[in-house]
Scaffold this motif. Structure first.
Motif, PDB file in Angstrom:
ATOM      1  N   THR A   1       4.804   1.505 -18.415  1.00 43.67           N
ATOM      2  CA  THR A   1       4.517   2.638 -17.533  1.00 43.67           C
ATOM      3  C   THR A   1       3.027   2.948 -17.541  1.00 43.67           C
ATOM      4  O   THR A   1       2.425   3.208 -16.487  1.00 43.67           O
ATOM      5  N   ALA A   2       2.409   2.905 -18.723  1.00 42.98           N
ATOM      6  CA  ALA A   2       0.965   3.147 -18.809  1.00 42.98           C
ATOM      7  C   ALA A   2       0.180   2.082 -18.055  1.00 42.98           C
ATOM      8  O   ALA A   2      -0.837   2.379 -17.410  1.00 42.98           O
ATOM      9  N   VAL A   3       0.658   0.831 -18.108  1.00 42.50           N
ATOM     10  CA  VAL A   3      -0.030  -0.251 -17.395  1.00 42.50           C
ATOM     11  C   VAL A   3      -0.003  -0.008 -15.890  1.00 42.50           C
ATOM     12  O   VAL A   3      -1.031  -0.098 -15.210  1.00 42.50           O
ATOM     13  N   ILE A   4       1.178   0.319 -15.354  1.00 41.37           N
ATOM     14  CA  ILE A   4       1.254   0.492 -13.907  1.00 41.37           C
ATOM     15  C   ILE A   4       0.566   1.779 -13.456  1.00 41.37           C
ATOM     16  O   ILE A   4       0.054   1.871 -12.342  1.00 41.37           O
ATOM     17  N   GLN A   5       0.527   2.781 -14.335  1.00 40.23           N
ATOM     18  CA  GLN A   5      -0.240   3.981 -13.996  1.00 40.23           C
ATOM     19  C   GLN A   5      -1.724   3.657 -13.875  1.00 40.23           C
ATOM     20  O   GLN A   5      -2.431   4.208 -13.021  1.00 40.23           O
ATOM     21  N   ALA A   6      -2.199   2.753 -14.744  1.00 40.86           N
ATOM     22  CA  ALA A   6      -3.597   2.316 -14.648  1.00 40.86           C
ATOM     23  C   ALA A   6      -3.840   1.560 -13.343  1.00 40.86           C
ATOM     24  O   ALA A   6      -4.887   1.724 -12.698  1.00 40.86           O
ATOM     25  N   VAL A   7      -2.854   0.738 -12.943  1.00 41.93           N
ATOM     26  CA  VAL A   7      -2.988   0.009 -11.679  1.00 41.93           C
ATOM     27  C   VAL A   7      -3.017   0.980 -10.508  1.00 41.93           C
ATOM     28  O   VAL A   7      -3.849   0.858  -9.593  1.00 41.93           O
ATOM     29  N   ILE A   8      -2.118   1.961 -10.522  1.00 42.83           N
ATOM     30  CA  ILE A   8      -2.081   2.946  -9.443  1.00 42.83           C
ATOM     31  C   ILE A   8      -3.365   3.761  -9.401  1.00 42.83           C
ATOM     32  O   ILE A   8      -3.811   4.192  -8.340  1.00 42.83           O
ATOM     33  N   ARG A   9      -3.988   3.937 -10.557  1.00 44.75           N
ATOM     34  CA  ARG A   9      -5.254   4.669 -10.602  1.00 44.75           C
ATOM     35  C   ARG A   9      -6.344   3.946  -9.814  1.00 44.75           C
ATOM     36  O   ARG A   9      -7.325   4.557  -9.385  1.00 44.75           O
ATOM     37  N   LEU A  10      -6.159   2.634  -9.627  1.00 40.70           N
ATOM     38  CA  LEU A  10      -7.097   1.843  -8.839  1.00 40.70           C
ATOM     39  C   LEU A  10      -6.747   1.847  -7.354  1.00 40.70           C
ATOM     40  O   LEU A  10      -7.382   1.129  -6.567  1.00 40.70           O
ATOM     41  N   ALA A  11      -5.740   2.619  -6.975  1.00 44.49           N
ATOM     42  CA  ALA A  11      -5.294   2.656  -5.587  1.00 44.49           C
ATOM     43  C   ALA A  11      -6.410   2.966  -4.588  1.00 44.49           C
ATOM     44  O   ALA A  11      -6.450   2.352  -3.514  1.00 44.49           O
ATOM     45  N   PRO A  12      -7.335   3.889  -4.879  1.00 40.61           N
ATOM     46  CA  PRO A  12      -8.398   4.155  -3.886  1.00 40.61           C
ATOM     47  C   PRO A  12      -9.186   2.904  -3.504  1.00 40.61           C
ATOM     48  O   PRO A  12      -9.481   2.689  -2.325  1.00 40.61           O
ATOM     49  N   LEU A  13      -9.514   2.064  -4.497  1.00 40.18           N
ATOM     50  CA  LEU A  13     -10.230   0.826  -4.189  1.00 40.18           C
ATOM     51  C   LEU A  13      -9.346  -0.125  -3.392  1.00 40.18           C
ATOM     52  O   LEU A  13      -9.801  -0.784  -2.446  1.00 40.18           O
ATOM     53  N   GLY A  14      -8.061  -0.227  -3.790  1.00 38.83           N
ATOM     54  CA  GLY A  14      -7.148  -1.095  -3.068  1.00 38.83           C
ATOM     55  C   GLY A  14      -6.953  -0.649  -1.632  1.00 38.83           C
ATOM     56  O   GLY A  14      -6.959  -1.478  -0.702  1.00 38.83           O
ATOM     57  N   ILE A  15      -6.792   0.660  -1.418  1.00 39.72           N
ATOM     58  CA  ILE A  15      -6.611   1.191  -0.063  1.00 39.72           C
ATOM     59  C   ILE A  15      -7.870   0.971   0.758  1.00 39.72           C
ATOM     60  O   ILE A  15      -7.802   0.623   1.947  1.00 39.72           O
ATOM     61  N   PHE A  16      -9.007   1.137   0.148  1.00 41.00           N
ATOM     62  CA  PHE A  16     -10.284   0.887   0.820  1.00 41.00           C
ATOM     63  C   PHE A  16     -10.325  -0.550   1.352  1.00 41.00           C
ATOM     64  O   PHE A  16     -10.661  -0.798   2.515  1.00 41.00           O
ATOM     65  N   GLY A  17      -9.955  -1.520   0.500  1.00 42.84           N
ATOM     66  CA  GLY A  17      -9.959  -2.913   0.926  1.00 42.84           C
ATOM     67  C   GLY A  17      -8.912  -3.221   1.976  1.00 42.84           C
ATOM     68  O   GLY A  17      -9.174  -3.946   2.944  1.00 42.84           O
ATOM     69  N   LEU A  18      -7.697  -2.663   1.813  1.00 42.82           N
ATOM     70  CA  LEU A  18      -6.619  -2.915   2.765  1.00 42.82           C
ATOM     71  C   LEU A  18      -6.952  -2.378   4.154  1.00 42.82           C
ATOM     72  O   LEU A  18      -6.789  -3.073   5.160  1.00 42.82           O
ATOM     73  N   VAL A  19      -7.429  -1.141   4.199  1.00 40.85           N
ATOM     74  CA  VAL A  19      -7.738  -0.519   5.490  1.00 40.85           C
ATOM     75  C   VAL A  19      -8.899  -1.232   6.161  1.00 40.85           C
ATOM     76  O   VAL A  19      -8.855  -1.540   7.361  1.00 40.85           O
TER      77      VAL A  19
END
Length: 405
Positions: free
Chosen positions: A178-196
């Protein structure tokens, strides 16, 4: 880097950061398309990380919850399951009614490469049965969440008789992933930036505008279910104003699910929300991962709306008995959709077969689904995932109300 900026990155509002990434990605695609193509790698890596972690997350969380359940302690899994089924069928009905009132048509011109898709409802049920008995390693590799869920429950039941140290280890492993995936989700702004940035630099808004009415019907149905149908279902359970709970689930769960586009990856967010709401841990520790697999209101809407759009495009008249059968088929198919991006689209040909639409034409409809997926799939996942917490909370509140009566 200033300390205030570091604090905002690691402790600030994830919703605000995702919004900033969304705006920045759109601006970059508009002002500097070449650079937008380059940063699309950030979005690809983000989605890959979610796909890699989510299957392991479901396996460990459900195993830990099952093996640590105290024998004799009642849970509310059965009422939650009934709410999942009722919500999915209701969503399918909304999709069919909206499509009949606001018929949409598609541009079915380009040939689409043939893909494997079920042709009868019996094939869906057989596929579900085969998925349930899949090899556990293969299920993890292929993100077969039905198979993962079955193995997790079986392992959890077997480990109930293990030593306390072993059961504690499973609990620690669940918290660790759970801590690992929370860390991944914390990177969501960068991922969304790239996807959009990558998406809009490649296709812009032109392709989406070609299907503006279809998108309006799809998103409108999902909003109607989220803001009208689901609150009514919750009210029948709690007999109190449902909107504070509904809006909390939309704000805390739907926003992150909208951008991750994976119900499975949003499980830690939902578990944290359920804990903050004070729900029964024995219930939500199982119902949330289970809901990420079978609670698919948005998928039911997608299947029914796109199937009827194909029928309207071909001039096929749809009578009431067939429309009702489509509701049932869409709901059953939605329960078999995988909890990853685009999981509902390959079930559209089955719904199209009710109207005698050929598989070649139906696969073109699937192609349309991928074109509009940047909005459709995000809204679908947001509805699916937020409803997992909503119905779990409704069942827990109903149990409290009956105990106090």
């Amino acid at each position: 880097m200033p300390q205030a900026l570091i604090d905002w990155i690691f402790r600030g509002s994830l919703v605000a950061q995702i919004t900033a990434g969304l705006i920045a990605g759109g601006l970059l695609a508009w002002l500097w398309p070449d650079a937008a193509h380059s940063v699309s790698l950030l979005g690809t890596l983000f989605i890959s990380a979610l796909k890699a972690v989510a299957p392991v997350l479901v396996l460990l969380l459900v195993t830990a919850a099952t093996c640590n359940h105290q024998p004799g302690r009642a849970t509310l899994i059965r009422p939650v399951l009934w709410l999942y089924l009722l919500g999915t069928l209701s969503a399918a009905i909304v999709g069919v009614l909206a499509s009949m009132l606001f018929p949409s048509t598609l541009q079915l011109k380009d040939a689409v490469q043939s893909q494997a898709a079920p042709g009868r409802i019996s094939e869906v049920m057989l596929s579900l049965l085969q998925s349930a008995f899949d090899n556990p390693v293969h299920a993890l590799l292929q993100a077969n969440y039905i198979g993962i869920l079955v193995w997790a429950v079986a392992m959890g039941m077997a480990l109930r008789h293990a030593s306390p140290a072993t059961r504690g280890l499973m609990q620690d492993l669940g918290q660790g992933i759970t801590a690992v995936i929370q860390a991944v989700i914390r990177l969501a702004p960068l991922g969304i930036f790239g996807l959009v940035a990558g998406t809009f630099a490649q296709s812009g808004l032109e392709k989406l505008l070609d299907y503006a009415q279809l998108l309006a019907v799809l998103v409108g149905c999902m909003l109607a279910v989220a803001l009208i149908v689901n609150p009514l279902i919750v009210w029948t359970q709690t007999r109190r104003n449902p909107y504070p709970l509904v809006l909390t689930c939309l704000r805390e769960s739907a926003v992150t699910a909208f951008f991750t586009r994976s119900s499975a990856a949003n499980i830690p967010v939902n578990l944290a929300l359920a804990k903050r709401l004070g729900l029964d841990e024995d219930t939500y520790s199982v119902s949330i991962p289970l809901g990420a697999t079978i609670n698919m209101e948005g998928a039911a809407i997608t299947i029914s709306v796109l199937a009827l759009a194909a029928a309207h495009t071909l001039g096929i008249a749809v009578d009431l008995p067939t429309a009702f059968l489509l509701c049932v088929v869409s709901a059953v198919c939605a329960c078999g959709a995988s909890g990853v991006a685009g999981g509902s689209l390959l079930l559209i040909p089955l719904a199209c077969s009710l109207f005698g639409i050929s598989n070649d034409v139906a696969m073109q409809v699937v192609g349309v689904g991928f074109v509009i997926g940047v909005i459709q799939d995000s809204a679908e996942t947001a509805l699916n995932s937020s409803t997992d917490v909503l119905f779990t909370a409704a069942a827990c509140e109903a149990a409290k109300r009956r105990a106090q009566a």
